[in-house]
Structures are given as C-alpha cells and as structure tokens.
Design a protein around this motif. Structure first.
Motif, PDB file in Angstrom:
ATOM      1  N   ALA A 100       0.637  -1.318   0.131  1.00 16.53           N
ATOM      2  CA  ALA A 100      -0.061   0.090   0.052  1.00 16.53           C
ATOM      3  C   ALA A 100       0.986   1.354   0.058  1.00 16.53           C
ATOM      4  N   ARG A 101       0.177   2.195  -0.273  1.00 16.19           N
ATOM      5  CA  ARG A 101       0.943   3.758  -0.209  1.00 16.19           C
ATOM      6  C   ARG A 101       1.539   3.890   1.142  1.00 16.19           C
ATOM      7  N   ASN A 102       1.067   3.608   2.132  1.00 15.98           N
ATOM      8  CA  ASN A 102       1.272   3.815   3.608  1.00 15.98           C
ATOM      9  C   ASN A 102       2.471   2.745   4.075  1.00 15.98           C
ATOM     10  N   GLY A 103       2.957   1.797   3.044  1.00 16.09           N
ATOM     11  CA  GLY A 103       3.768   0.896   3.266  1.00 16.09           C
ATOM     12  C   GLY A 103       3.287  -0.287   4.070  1.00 16.09           C
ATOM     13  N   ARG A 104       2.154  -0.329   4.090  1.00 15.96           N
ATOM     14  CA  ARG A 104       1.455  -1.983   4.773  1.00 15.96           C
ATOM     15  C   ARG A 104       1.731  -2.933   3.480  1.00 15.96           C
ATOM     16  N   ALA A 125       8.792 -17.129 -10.629  1.00 20.09           N
ATOM     17  CA  ALA A 125       8.621 -15.537 -10.037  1.00 20.09           C
ATOM     18  C   ALA A 125       7.798 -15.341  -8.992  1.00 20.09           C
ATOM     19  N   ILE A 126       8.410 -14.675  -7.992  1.00 20.90           N
ATOM     20  CA  ILE A 126       7.638 -13.917  -7.002  1.00 20.90           C
ATOM     21  C   ILE A 126       7.278 -12.747  -7.384  1.00 20.90           C
ATOM     22  N   GLY A 127       5.670 -12.293  -7.562  1.00 17.04           N
ATOM     23  CA  GLY A 127       5.246 -11.030  -7.862  1.00 17.04           C
ATOM     24  C   GLY A 127       4.805  -9.959  -6.672  1.00 17.04           C
ATOM     25  N   ILE A 128       5.480  -8.777  -6.941  1.00 16.64           N
ATOM     26  CA  ILE A 128       4.986  -7.848  -5.878  1.00 16.64           C
ATOM     27  C   ILE A 128       4.328  -6.645  -6.448  1.00 16.64           C
ATOM     28  N   GLU A 129       3.205  -6.336  -6.110  1.00 13.27           N
ATOM     29  CA  GLU A 129       2.471  -5.323  -6.851  1.00 13.27           C
ATOM     30  C   GLU A 129       2.761  -4.049  -5.854  1.00 13.27           C
ATOM     31  N   HIS A 130       2.882  -2.927  -6.204  1.00 13.24           N
ATOM     32  CA  HIS A 130       2.949  -1.595  -5.615  1.00 13.24           C
ATOM     33  C   HIS A 130       1.782  -0.778  -6.018  1.00 13.24           C
ATOM     34  N   VAL A 131       0.847  -0.355  -4.941  1.00 10.23           N
ATOM     35  CA  VAL A 131      -0.309   0.685  -5.148  1.00 10.23           C
ATOM     36  C   VAL A 131       0.244   1.890  -5.892  1.00 10.23           C
ATOM     37  N   GLY A 132      -0.256   2.199  -7.277  1.00 13.02           N
ATOM     38  CA  GLY A 132       0.171   3.398  -7.607  1.00 13.02           C
ATOM     39  C   GLY A 132       0.297   3.335  -9.131  1.00 13.02           C
ATOM     40  N   TYR A 133       0.412   4.329  -9.789  1.00 13.65           N
ATOM     41  CA  TYR A 133       0.398   4.543 -11.471  1.00 13.65           C
ATOM     42  C   TYR A 133       1.821   4.785 -11.961  1.00 13.65           C
ATOM     43  N   SER A 134       2.748   4.883 -11.462  1.00 12.71           N
ATOM     44  CA  SER A 134       3.978   5.018 -12.031  1.00 12.71           C
ATOM     45  C   SER A 134       5.272   4.719 -11.010  1.00 12.71           C
ATOM     46  N   GLU A 135       6.452   4.337 -12.053  1.00 12.57           N
ATOM     47  CA  GLU A 135       7.584   4.219 -11.034  1.00 12.57           C
ATOM     48  C   GLU A 135       7.905   5.419 -10.135  1.00 12.57           C
ATOM     49  N   ASN A 141       7.890   7.833  -2.765  1.00  7.98           N
ATOM     50  CA  ASN A 141       7.168   7.631  -1.666  1.00  7.98           C
ATOM     51  C   ASN A 141       8.022   6.886  -0.606  1.00  7.98           C
ATOM     52  N   PRO A 142       8.394   7.648   0.406  1.00  5.78           N
ATOM     53  CA  PRO A 142       9.489   7.000   1.422  1.00  5.78           C
ATOM     54  C   PRO A 142       8.898   5.829   1.888  1.00  5.78           C
ATOM     55  N   ALA A 143       7.642   5.696   2.375  1.00  2.00           N
ATOM     56  CA  ALA A 143       6.929   4.721   2.986  1.00  2.00           C
ATOM     57  C   ALA A 143       6.733   3.537   2.312  1.00  2.00           C
ATOM     58  N   GLN A 144       6.262   3.609   1.012  1.00  2.10           N
ATOM     59  CA  GLN A 144       6.068   2.451   0.402  1.00  2.10           C
ATOM     60  C   GLN A 144       7.370   1.883  -0.213  1.00  2.10           C
ATOM     61  N   LEU A 145       8.486   2.562  -0.583  1.00  8.75           N
ATOM     62  CA  LEU A 145       9.659   2.208  -0.997  1.00  8.75           C
ATOM     63  C   LEU A 145      10.360   1.522  -0.030  1.00  8.75           C
ATOM     64  N   ARG A 146      10.377   1.962   1.285  1.00 11.57           N
ATOM     65  CA  ARG A 146      11.246   1.346   2.426  1.00 11.57           C
ATOM     66  C   ARG A 146      10.341  -0.060   2.546  1.00 11.57           C
ATOM     67  N   ALA A 147       9.430  -0.076   2.491  1.00 16.06           N
ATOM     68  CA  ALA A 147       8.568  -1.385   2.602  1.00 16.06           C
ATOM     69  C   ALA A 147       8.932  -2.423   1.617  1.00 16.06           C
ATOM     70  N   SER A 148       8.627  -1.785   0.287  1.00 16.89           N
ATOM     71  CA  SER A 148       9.147  -2.645  -1.027  1.00 16.89           C
ATOM     72  C   SER A 148      10.611  -3.293  -0.697  1.00 16.89           C
ATOM     73  N   LEU A 149      11.454  -2.431  -0.235  1.00 14.91           N
ATOM     74  CA  LEU A 149      12.946  -3.009  -0.112  1.00 14.91           C
ATOM     75  C   LEU A 149      13.292  -4.066   0.833  1.00 14.91           C
ATOM     76  N   ARG A 150      12.329  -3.862   2.044  1.00 17.03           N
ATOM     77  CA  ARG A 150      12.341  -4.548   3.070  1.00 17.03           C
ATOM     78  C   ARG A 150      11.742  -6.065   2.597  1.00 17.03           C
ATOM     79  N   LEU A 151      10.752  -6.078   1.694  1.00 18.52           N
ATOM     80  CA  LEU A 151      10.063  -7.335   1.563  1.00 18.52           C
ATOM     81  C   LEU A 151      11.072  -7.986   0.365  1.00 18.52           C
ATOM     82  N   THR A 152      11.340  -7.358  -0.501  1.00 14.77           N
ATOM     83  CA  THR A 152      12.440  -7.694  -1.368  1.00 14.77           C
ATOM     84  C   THR A 152      13.496  -8.355  -0.986  1.00 14.77           C
TER      85      THR A 152
END
Length: 210
Positions: A100-104, A125-135, A141-152
């Motif tokens: 999510a945008r808030n990092g959840r 492949a493991i697929g990770i979706e990010h809520v949003g419309y562009s890279e 988005n610091p919260a979303q990017l931080r969560a993405s990097l932790r998950l990856t």
C-alpha cells in the motif's frame, strides 16, 4: 520445456533461510479453491510443460505497479477465478504480495503458489504489486519504497535470489528464466517498472545486502 530446465537447477528444495527478519506482513489470501488450483496446473502445463500450481523454487522477483488506488481494489481484481480481460485465460491473475501507499505489506497467496502476473516467468517468479500509477510515484514515496525494499530483501535473501534477478515487469523478456510454450505470447510483456527505474531500485537492493 520446463522439466529439462528444472533438472539443471541444483538443490530444488528450499534453501536454508538467511538471517534476515521478515517485515510486518498482513495475510489476506485470495480464495485458492480446488478449481483455481486445477486451472493453475492446467495453465502451467500449457505454458511451461509441467502441470503444477506450485513454484518448485523461486528464482526471480518481479516488481509491478497496480494502476489503481488501493490494496482493496487489487485484492478484488485477483480474488475471482475468472478469465483475465487481456489474454482471456484461466486461472485469474494474481501476485503473491501488494504494498500500500502507506507501506503496509499484504500477502495474497503463499509465496510458492504459482500466480499469473508475468507471462513466461510465473513458473519461477514471486510477484510484488505496488499501489500506484508510475515508477516515479512509488520511488518518491518513502514509506512505500522502504517497505518494498524490506520485502524484496527478505525474499531475495530467503531464496538466495541474486540482485540481477530482481526485475521489473518491463524487463521480463530479458530474464534467463523466461520460458513460454505458446508462440503468440513469447514476446508478451508490460510497461511497468522500466529499466531506468529498476537500475535505481536494484542499486538500493544491492546496498541493503543480506
């Protein structure tokens, strides 16, 4: 053929997890009915040559963005086992995770369930979706990017996936694991997570290490 390829991959049993703590993850599984599992196995047989609804061992992580406004909307897209509007094929599409945008971080299926999210790579492949419309939106988005990097990072280290095999959907055709038995789909890909964005993302993944 998938079977000869699998024979070349050593130690198909899941490797011992690295000492990386998983991020906080909320489970909200989509319905994985017997019918959906059967449709998934039939899909895998048609496209990869092996009838299964499971990934033997994840070999790559594919980053996506949702082109919608919420995890709820994404779940509603993935939950029904209906033919997708693009390729008109069962099972329904899905990815294992969404952020999510808030990092959840929300998990939609077991990590090794064979989700349909990237033509030619779903078998590995493991697929990770990010809520949003562009890279750019996600990278800024610091919260979303931080969560993405932790998950990856957690997934990459757990399954010993090299940084080079963390890719964007738009890079799918260049993956060494790309396999597609249906001729009409051998060049099928999407535009999300272009190489310029993934170069930046992979640099951050590399910096995080294991």
């Amino acid at each position: 053929m998938l079977a000869p390829l699998l024979a070349l991959i050593p130690a198909l049993a899941a490797p011992a997890p690295q000492a990386v703590e998983p991020p906080a993850i909320t489970r909200r599984f989509i319905p994985l009915t017997a019918q959906r599992r059967a449709d998934t196995a039939a899909y895998a047989k048609r496209h990869y040559g092996r009838a299964t609804s499971e990934i033997a061992r994840p070999l790559t992580i594919v980053e996506h963005y949702t082109v919608n406004d919420s995890v709820d909307a994404t779940w509603r897209t993935f939950a029904p086992n209906v033919a997708d509007p693009e390729l008109h094929e069962l099972p329904g599409t899905c990815a294992q995770f969404a952020i999510a945008r808030n990092g959840r971080i929300v998990q939609f299926t077991p990590v090794t369930f064979l989700c349909r999210h990237t033509v030619g790579l779903n078998w590995a492949a493991i697929g990770i979706e990010h809520v949003g419309y562009s890279e750019r939106e996600i990278l800024s988005n610091p919260a979303q990017l931080r969560a993405s990097l932790r998950l990856t990072r957690w997934l990459r280290c757990r399954y010993e996936i090299p940084v080079r095999d963390v890719i964007g959907h738009a890079e799918s055709l260049s993956s060494p694991y790309h396999r597609e038995r249906v001729p009409a789909l051998r060049t099928q890909t999407h535009g999300d997570w272009q190489p310029w964005a993934m170069r930046r993302y992979r640099a951050l993944v590399r910096e995080a290490g294991c």
